[in-house]
Design a protein around this motif. Structure first.
Motif, PDB file in Angstrom:
ATOM      1  N   UNK B 247      47.257  45.313  55.656  1.00 32.61           N
ATOM      2  CA  UNK B 247      48.305  44.848  55.135  1.00 32.61           C
ATOM      3  C   UNK B 247      48.939  44.991  55.929  1.00 32.61           C
ATOM      4  N   UNK B 248      48.523  45.754  57.323  1.00 32.57           N
ATOM      5  CA  UNK B 248      49.522  45.493  58.950  1.00 32.57           C
ATOM      6  C   UNK B 248      49.310  43.706  59.079  1.00 32.57           C
ATOM      7  N   UNK B 249      48.395  43.310  58.635  1.00 33.37           N
ATOM      8  CA  UNK B 249      48.145  42.089  58.858  1.00 33.37           C
ATOM      9  C   UNK B 249      49.064  40.889  58.323  1.00 33.37           C
ATOM     10  N   UNK B 250      49.173  41.135  57.341  1.00 30.45           N
ATOM     11  CA  UNK B 250      50.210  40.350  56.581  1.00 30.45           C
ATOM     12  C   UNK B 250      51.756  40.664  57.081  1.00 30.45           C
ATOM     13  N   UNK B 251      51.862  41.576  57.685  1.00 34.97           N
ATOM     14  CA  UNK B 251      53.636  41.866  57.717  1.00 34.97           C
ATOM     15  C   UNK B 251      53.466  41.862  59.406  1.00 34.97           C
ATOM     16  N   UNK B 252      52.666  40.822  60.693  1.00 31.84           N
ATOM     17  CA  UNK B 252      53.419  40.397  61.371  1.00 31.84           C
ATOM     18  C   UNK B 252      54.015  39.665  61.597  1.00 31.84           C
ATOM     19  N   UNK B 253      54.376  39.012  62.676  1.00 30.71           N
ATOM     20  CA  UNK B 253      55.498  37.957  63.246  1.00 30.71           C
ATOM     21  C   UNK B 253      54.696  37.353  64.099  1.00 30.71           C
ATOM     22  N   UNK B 254      53.707  36.995  64.371  1.00 27.76           N
ATOM     23  CA  UNK B 254      53.043  36.559  65.657  1.00 27.76           C
ATOM     24  C   UNK B 254      53.495  35.347  66.517  1.00 27.76           C
ATOM     25  N   UNK B 255      53.532  34.684  67.664  1.00 30.73           N
ATOM     26  CA  UNK B 255      53.904  33.991  67.919  1.00 30.73           C
ATOM     27  C   UNK B 255      52.625  32.744  67.818  1.00 30.73           C
ATOM     28  N   UNK B 256      52.745  31.156  68.300  1.00 31.59           N
ATOM     29  CA  UNK B 256      51.347  30.511  69.431  1.00 31.59           C
ATOM     30  C   UNK B 256      51.801  30.473  70.274  1.00 31.59           C
ATOM     31  N   UNK B 257      50.840  30.487  71.212  1.00 34.52           N
ATOM     32  CA  UNK B 257      51.280  30.269  72.684  1.00 34.52           C
ATOM     33  C   UNK B 257      50.001  29.877  73.529  1.00 34.52           C
ATOM     34  N   UNK B 258      49.880  29.754  75.259  1.00 31.07           N
ATOM     35  CA  UNK B 258      48.904  28.757  75.873  1.00 31.07           C
ATOM     36  C   UNK B 258      47.766  30.339  75.470  1.00 31.07           C
ATOM     37  N   UNK B 259      47.837  31.437  75.038  1.00 32.14           N
ATOM     38  CA  UNK B 259      46.579  31.972  74.832  1.00 32.14           C
ATOM     39  C   UNK B 259      46.601  32.469  73.083  1.00 32.14           C
ATOM     40  N   UNK B 260      47.298  31.759  72.157  1.00 30.05           N
ATOM     41  CA  UNK B 260      46.049  32.228  71.276  1.00 30.05           C
ATOM     42  C   UNK B 260      47.271  31.563  70.360  1.00 30.05           C
ATOM     43  N   UNK B 261      46.496  30.994  69.026  1.00 32.31           N
ATOM     44  CA  UNK B 261      47.742  30.785  68.199  1.00 32.31           C
ATOM     45  C   UNK B 261      48.201  31.767  67.379  1.00 32.31           C
ATOM     46  N   UNK B 262      48.906  31.369  66.415  1.00 31.80           N
ATOM     47  CA  UNK B 262      49.456  32.463  65.746  1.00 31.80           C
ATOM     48  C   UNK B 262      48.692  33.299  64.837  1.00 31.80           C
ATOM     49  N   UNK B 263      47.734  32.019  64.049  1.00 30.04           N
ATOM     50  CA  UNK B 263      46.829  32.377  62.807  1.00 30.04           C
ATOM     51  C   UNK B 263      45.963  33.689  63.949  1.00 30.04           C
ATOM     52  N   UNK B 264      45.239  32.882  64.975  1.00 25.40           N
ATOM     53  CA  UNK B 264      44.416  34.064  65.490  1.00 25.40           C
ATOM     54  C   UNK B 264      44.801  35.222  65.539  1.00 25.40           C
ATOM     55  N   UNK B 265      45.900  35.311  66.238  1.00 23.32           N
ATOM     56  CA  UNK B 265      46.412  36.660  66.837  1.00 23.32           C
ATOM     57  C   UNK B 265      46.860  37.458  65.667  1.00 23.32           C
ATOM     58  N   UNK B 266      47.031  36.986  64.309  1.00 22.20           N
ATOM     59  CA  UNK B 266      47.123  38.108  63.186  1.00 22.20           C
ATOM     60  C   UNK B 266      45.723  38.167  62.523  1.00 22.20           C
ATOM     61  N   UNK B 267      44.978  37.388  62.476  1.00 29.20           N
ATOM     62  CA  UNK B 267      43.261  37.579  62.403  1.00 29.20           C
ATOM     63  C   UNK B 267      43.073  38.827  63.167  1.00 29.20           C
ATOM     64  N   UNK B 268      43.353  38.852  64.787  1.00 27.36           N
ATOM     65  CA  UNK B 268      42.581  39.626  65.244  1.00 27.36           C
ATOM     66  C   UNK B 268      43.484  41.359  64.966  1.00 27.36           C
ATOM     67  N   UNK B 269      44.351  40.965  65.011  1.00 25.85           N
ATOM     68  CA  UNK B 269      45.239  42.374  64.634  1.00 25.85           C
ATOM     69  C   UNK B 269      44.859  42.941  63.428  1.00 25.85           C
ATOM     70  N   UNK B 270      44.130  42.072  62.570  1.00 26.17           N
ATOM     71  CA  UNK B 270      43.057  43.641  61.421  1.00 26.17           C
ATOM     72  C   UNK B 270      42.578  43.531  62.202  1.00 26.17           C
TER      73      UNK B 270
END
Ligand SMILES: Cc1cc2nc3c(=O)[nH]c(=O)nc-3n(C[C@H](O)[C@H](O)[C@H](O)COP(=O)(O)OP(=O)(O)OC[C@H]3O[C@@H](n4cnc5c(N)ncnc54)[C@H](O)[C@@H]3O)c2cc1C
Ligand code: FES
Ligand code: FES
Lengths: 160, 290
Positions: B247-270
């Motif tokens: 649920x936390x991963x579904x709700x977050x609102x990450x950005x993509x930048x040089x350090x990581x994509x939004x998709x990666x950040x969301x996955x890593x949050x989970x």
């Protein structure tokens, strides 16, 4: 606006007129000709500009010169005594921890602050302290072993 | 640009009040100097806090909890016996910031007021239910930490205000608390930072209370209320923890930048949420540290 300041660098006092926005790095290099403080990223990442401020390592690109008044500043030029290198400097040379040398003043000063506070660090502590310094030549293994060897020599009384 | 070093809090507040939008507070300078260098801020007057030694105090008492002056350096927090004893999670969080060099000068107040995405203390202090004091010539107000972060690199601190103190209430001290940071190079801010404070009921498996702070995956750090809700009052298990993390991963609102994509950040949050919650539950948190 320019301010008259007195900076204490390597045990000497310098009176200067500096602009409020000038980083300590620029004053050391341009006004005091202490070019051992290197200019690298100027954003707090590379550590080439490391100096000691009241004996602790800081990035001189990230300190205002006007804010360093009343503090004890040490640059790499202040380490050797009577042309006798500091054990860390000797160890860097002996262990091949120097190649182009651009990063070396920063590494050596950071390591000095560590050893002054903690004479027997383990290698993970050394690595932790050196995280704020980047070397593009040597890889880090020789730098870490030079610091550990210097620590051994300082303990054995073969230097300061 | 003018540079001033007020000798007292009153003087500092007066200087800020006189200069309004033209004034800028200088704490450790670790972020501000870069902003000045890049021309992102152009103050007429820089108000340094370095002579305000009252703002470097760390104090603890059982009724008031832990109080940290805004000018306490990150290094001082990391090495403070008081913080290590009463709030080891905060000492550990502080030790994960940047490098020794940055931590020697960088202050807790400056870190919070800069509100850098991926900064480590914000999620930790959200999980610890901290408050901050904001002082001006108009008076002092106390704000819940999450309310301080009003937008991307923005805070609720007004131009004439100083953040003076960070307070951690007694109820947040002791017990289980974990902060996990995920980053690629260890001197970087967090791609994902998750802080968990958890109280177990007497049976050892029911979650009596829980607070989760999250950083790096949205414009501002925030409290992960929906994930908390799934677990509060429930039996902890691998399944319930996984459900809350999803649920936390579904709700977050990450950005993509040089350090990581939004998709990666969301996955890593989970992933990191799951590890942090598991660590809070059974003490097995250390394995996941960056
Ligand atoms: C190379 C590098 C790596 C970093 N990595 C990390 C990291 O991994 N994790 C992390 O959390 N952070 C990281 N940071 C950010 C750093 O921790 C903070 O930005 C820094 O500590 C800010 O504190 P300071 O005292 O230097 O503030 P300053 O740079 O002096 O000020 C920052 C901002 O806050 C305002 N301000 C400061 N104090 C107050 C106050 N008391 N009241 C009102 N306004 C105030 C200033 O006006 C300015 O806008 C990194 C920074 C650098 C340069
Ligand atoms: S030049 Fe100062 S840290 Fe790179
Ligand atoms: S020796 Fe060349 S950068 Fe380190």
């Amino acid at each position: 606006m320019k301010y008259p300041v007195t900076l204490g660098v390597n045990g000497e006092s310098f009176e200067l007129l500096v602009e409020a926005h000038k980083p300590l790095l620029h004053v050391l290099r341009d006004d005091l000709n202490l070019t051992g403080a290197r200019r690298g990223c100027e954003s707090g990442y590379c550590g080439a500009c490391t100096v000691l401020l009241d004996r602790q390592p800081v990035h001189s690109c990230s300190v205002l010169a006007v804010a360093a008044v009343g503090k004890e500043i040490t640059t790499i030029e202040g380490l050797a005594v009577n042309r006798q290198l500091h054990p860390l400097q000797e160890a860097f040379v002996a262990d091949g921890a120097i190649q182009c040398g651009y990063c070396s003043p920063g590494f050596i000063l950071t390591a000095k602050a560590l050893l002054d506070g903690e004479p027997q660090p383990d290698s993970s502590t050394v690595r932790e302290w050196l995280k704020g310094n980047i070397c593009r030549c040597t890889g880090y293994a020789k730098i870490v072993s030079a610091v550990l060897n210097a620590a051994g020599k300082v303990r054995a009384g073969e230097g300061r | 640009m003018q540079y001033v070093e007020p000798g007292s809090l009153t003087e500092a507040l007066q200087t800020l009040s006189q200069n309004g939008e033209e004034g800028k507070v200088l704490a450790g300078g670790q972020s501000l100097l870069l902003m000045l260098h890049l021309g992102l801020v152009r103050p007429a007057v820089l108000v340094s806090l370095q002579r305000l030694s009252d703002l470097t105090a760390i104090a603890y008492d059982p009724k008031g909890g832990l109080r940290l002056g805004a000018m306490t350096t990150q290094r001082a927090i990391e090495t403070s016996p008081l913080v290590r004893q009463h709030c080891p999670m905060l000492a550990r969080t502080s030790s994960l910031i940047a490098s020794v060099h940055v931590r020697m000068l960088g202050t807790l107040g400056g870190n919070l007021c800069h509100n850098l995405p991926g900064a480590d203390p914000p999620p930790a202090l959200i999980a610890l239910d901290a408050t901050v004091l904001l002082a001006s010539t108009r008076g002092v107000r106390e704000l819940a930490i999450a309310e301080l972060f009003s937008g991307f690199m923005e805070t609720a601190v007004r131009p004439d205000e100083l953040l003076t103190e960070i307070r951690i209430p007694p109820a947040s001290l002791g017990g289980r608390a974990v902060y996990l940071k995920h980053c690629v190079r260890s001197v970087d801010p967090a791609l994902v930072g998750v802080a968990v404070r958890l109280k177990l009921a007497g049976d050892g498996v029911t979650c009596a209370d829980l607070r989760i702070g999250v950083g790096g995956v949205s414009p501002t750090p925030y409290r992960a209320g929906s994930a908390e809700k799934i677990l509060r009052g429930q039996r902890l298990s691998r399944d319930s923890i996984s459900a809350a993390s999803a649920v936390a991963a579904a709700e977050c609102d990450p950005i993509t930048d040089a350090h990581g994509s939004a998709r990666y950040r969301r996955k890593m949050l989970e992933v990191f949420m799951r590890r942090a919650l598991t660590g809070g539950w059974n003490g097995d948190g250390a394995a996941a540290l960056c």
